[in-house]
Design a protein around this motif. Structure first.
Motif, PDB file in Angstrom:
ATOM      1  N   VAL A 159       0.857  -1.189   0.000  1.00  0.00           N
ATOM      2  CA  VAL A 159       0.000   0.000   0.000  1.00  0.00           C
ATOM      3  C   VAL A 159       0.889   1.233   0.000  1.00  0.00           C
ATOM      4  O   VAL A 159       1.943   1.250   0.636  1.00  0.00           O
ATOM      5  N   THR A 195      -0.379  -2.919   8.747  1.00  0.00           N
ATOM      6  CA  THR A 195      -0.117  -3.459   7.420  1.00  0.00           C
ATOM      7  C   THR A 195       0.865  -4.621   7.479  1.00  0.00           C
ATOM      8  O   THR A 195       0.643  -5.654   6.860  1.00  0.00           O
ATOM      9  N   TYR A 217       1.305  -7.001   4.474  1.00  0.00           N
ATOM     10  CA  TYR A 217       1.447  -5.928   3.504  1.00  0.00           C
ATOM     11  C   TYR A 217       2.711  -5.119   3.782  1.00  0.00           C
ATOM     12  O   TYR A 217       3.199  -5.070   4.911  1.00  0.00           O
ATOM     13  N   ASP A 235      -1.775  -1.880  -4.002  1.00  0.00           N
ATOM     14  CA  ASP A 235      -3.161  -2.343  -3.882  1.00  0.00           C
ATOM     15  C   ASP A 235      -4.064  -1.260  -3.320  1.00  0.00           C
ATOM     16  O   ASP A 235      -5.278  -1.287  -3.542  1.00  0.00           O
ATOM     17  N   GLY A 236      -3.484  -0.363  -2.543  1.00  0.00           N
ATOM     18  CA  GLY A 236      -4.295   0.676  -1.910  1.00  0.00           C
ATOM     19  C   GLY A 236      -3.462   1.887  -1.562  1.00  0.00           C
ATOM     20  O   GLY A 236      -2.235   1.855  -1.674  1.00  0.00           O
ATOM     21  N   THR A 296      -8.629   4.125  -1.799  1.00  0.00           N
ATOM     22  CA  THR A 296      -7.851   4.983  -0.910  1.00  0.00           C
ATOM     23  C   THR A 296      -8.617   5.418   0.328  1.00  0.00           C
ATOM     24  O   THR A 296      -9.831   5.571   0.306  1.00  0.00           O
ATOM     25  N   LEU A 355      -8.447   0.519   5.240  1.00  0.00           N
ATOM     26  CA  LEU A 355      -8.013   0.222   3.879  1.00  0.00           C
ATOM     27  C   LEU A 355      -7.959  -1.282   3.634  1.00  0.00           C
ATOM     28  O   LEU A 355      -8.465  -1.777   2.615  1.00  0.00           O
TER      29      LEU A 355
END
Lengths: 343, 343
Positions: free
Chosen positions: A65, A88, A93, A120-121, A144, A307
């Motif tokens: 992200v 995350t 992530y 991914d975000g 987002t 998110l």
DNA sequence: CTGTTAGCGCATTCAC
DNA sequence: GTGAATGCGCTAACAG
């Protein structure tokens, strides 16, 4: 070079596809408990870790992200990033952190870079409600969440802190000490938090039956200690009789310290000062600053959770925005006003 | 979903492999200028950007570097990261920033995560020379450059600032103002910079023919404002007659401010104080702090350049470590000592 | 100079 | 439950 899946499979005596299924949480139930064990053991023995590029190529997701911030040296961002990173990384992530230097062209370039990386975000901490920027600039790249700053679109998923609550706490504290002439050194109106705090300041005074005197508000063009010194200096010299000041944030409060000192006054004896943010070091200045404590780490964590939720269920409609509570940290920059004629 | 290379190739009327060659700097010369133009135009029109996963899978490189730091909220790191980011992003690399919280088990976990991400290189800002940690822990993951902290292996590529120079500048400044009883509040000996600064302090005094009095040095167990307050407090109460203090760093200097105030003394009138690092906010405290300015952004940039150099030429032998110069920022916490009997 | 072929390491069909 | 086959998007080796 780390081991490949095929090697793990060979060691476990199964087909690579089976090994893949055994190793992936979601497909583990399609494999016998026995083979799962064998495969895991083999993976551990070979110190296997999946090649993210290969995985990404087939899943079309990167498990990354992007986090867009204005200026890392602003003390609110490090704890925020910490919060983001905590959730995350726990979810597998990786956060890609990007510094825009508060420069729009630079921001566009970095957004493009994040897009090229196939994040991914996105977690965006640079949007301002007064901004000309369309939130779609970010949303077109990836799902987002906005944090700290309110985007132009009020429906976009956003994590803010409760500015109204913070200002109310601060004003309440000052009023409880006997202050009635409470000034506000406000930020520029383009900053969403600046207008929110100004509005809350008026509300809070009004609710307590205290006159809301426009002469007690100065608005800065930019947010800096110097601007705070200059702004409060004007107020002090105007003879408005202020006994307390609510600064837009801690940095501005430091500037207010300077204005007070320059006039031979003392804080808190002559003038009480309240900051906002409780940034790193607010306890080290003299006097230690009474300030509204904002838990930026919690905000980052919440934004990240939000998110990841959106990513795990792309079909669902976007989550509701939240506004996290704040608290007041009372230190030594506030005290009851002097008796007698206020200056 | 962005365009694929095959679509670009189709639009340009060439084979995907040709398009790839045309788009890649290194292989562009193997393609006619005419096709390069066609392909670029097509790529631009389709807003093409290569899929890093696919590229990574075949090149076996990720164009990412891991950056390991202890605690983002320590003000030296943000500018350092900024320096790293400037040069890595300009070279098409992405920095993956990792916060260890100064916790070794956490650091190991994050190193593993970076390895799983297949970072091409590592920039490590957490190593300490007294550390039990073998630099190979990092180097086994990827080529690594150390920055800010000296690793146990003196031959490992490292970017440091010139502690000796900084201390000499500070001492020189104090001596020039007439100080002779200059104390040093030193950091714990496990920190490589602490011992370096202590040594330089002794050297600098010695070179100027000033007595090096062991009673003027206190060593803190940990680095914090409180530790500084406590350490300088002892020194002040010992009757050693100090007129100036060189603190291990700015945070410690703030603690020294407090010790001075607590005893009813004033800085700089009674005691001059010099910090180290020139961290964000050093100009905002009262009095504004005279301190050794370290350009952490430059250090980050240099470390990144060094690392990218190693990556571009894996065969070459590791680059020489460098030690960047520092400067002295004179503000208002230093002044000539009082006349008469020093306390 | 350009097209063809192959394969990077993995998840995911589809058979069995 | 497991194995076999396929392809994600790209670069590299080999022909032509």
């Amino acid at each position: 070079m780390p081991a490949r899946l095929s090697e793990v499979a060979a060691l476990a005596g199964v087909h690579p596809a089976t090994a893949s299924r055994a190793l992936n949480e979601a497909t583990r139930n399609k494999v016998s408990a026995d083979t799962v064990l064998k495969v895991r053991r083999a993976a551990e023995q070979l110190n296997y870790s999946p090649n993210p590029a290969a995985r990404s190529l087939v899943t079309n997701r990167t498990s990354t992200v992007g986090v867009i911030i204005g200026d890392l040296t602003v003390p609110l961002f490090p704890p925020l990033l910490r919060g983001v990173d905590d959730v995350t990384s726990a979810a597998g992530y990786t956060a890609l952190i990007v510094n825009t230097d508060n420069d729009w062209s630079r921001e566009l370039a970095r957004i493009a870079a994040l897009q090229a990386r196939r994040v991914d975000g996105l977690i965006v901490a640079t949007a301002t409600s007064g901004d000309q920027a369309d939130p779609r600039i970010w949303s077109s790249v990836a799902p987002t969440v906005f944090v700290v700053r309110a985007p132009a679109d009020p429906l976009a998923p956003t994590v803010l802190s409760d500015d109204s609550m913070g200002v109310h706490l601060a004003v309440e504290h000052l009023v409880a000490q006997g202050h009635r002439r409470i000034a506000h050194v406000a930020g520029p109106p383009e900053i969403s938090t600046a207008t929110a705090r100004l509005r809350a300041y008026r509300e809070a005074l009004f609710e307590r039956g205290i006159e809301v005197d426009p002469a007690l508000v100065t608005t800065m063009d930019s947010i800096s200690a110097d601007a705070g010194t200059e702004a409060l200096g004007r107020l002090l010299d105007s003879g408005a009789g202020v006994t307390a000041v609510l600064a837009f944030n801690d940095i501005v409060a430091y500037g207010c310290y300077r204005a007070v000192r320059q006039r031979g006054l003392r804080c808190p004896e002559d003038i009480s000062i309240v900051g906002y943010s409780d940034m790193n070091g607010a306890d080290l200045v003299a006097p230690p600053l009474t300030t509204v404590h904002v838990d930026h780490q919690a905000m980052g964590a919440e934004a990240a959770r939000m998110l990841l939720g959106m990513l795990s269920d792309p079909g669902a409609r976007p989550p509701h925005s939240v506004r996290l509570p704040v608290s007041l940290t009372v230190r030594e920059s506030t005290a009851p006003p002097r008796q007698g004629v206020p200056r």
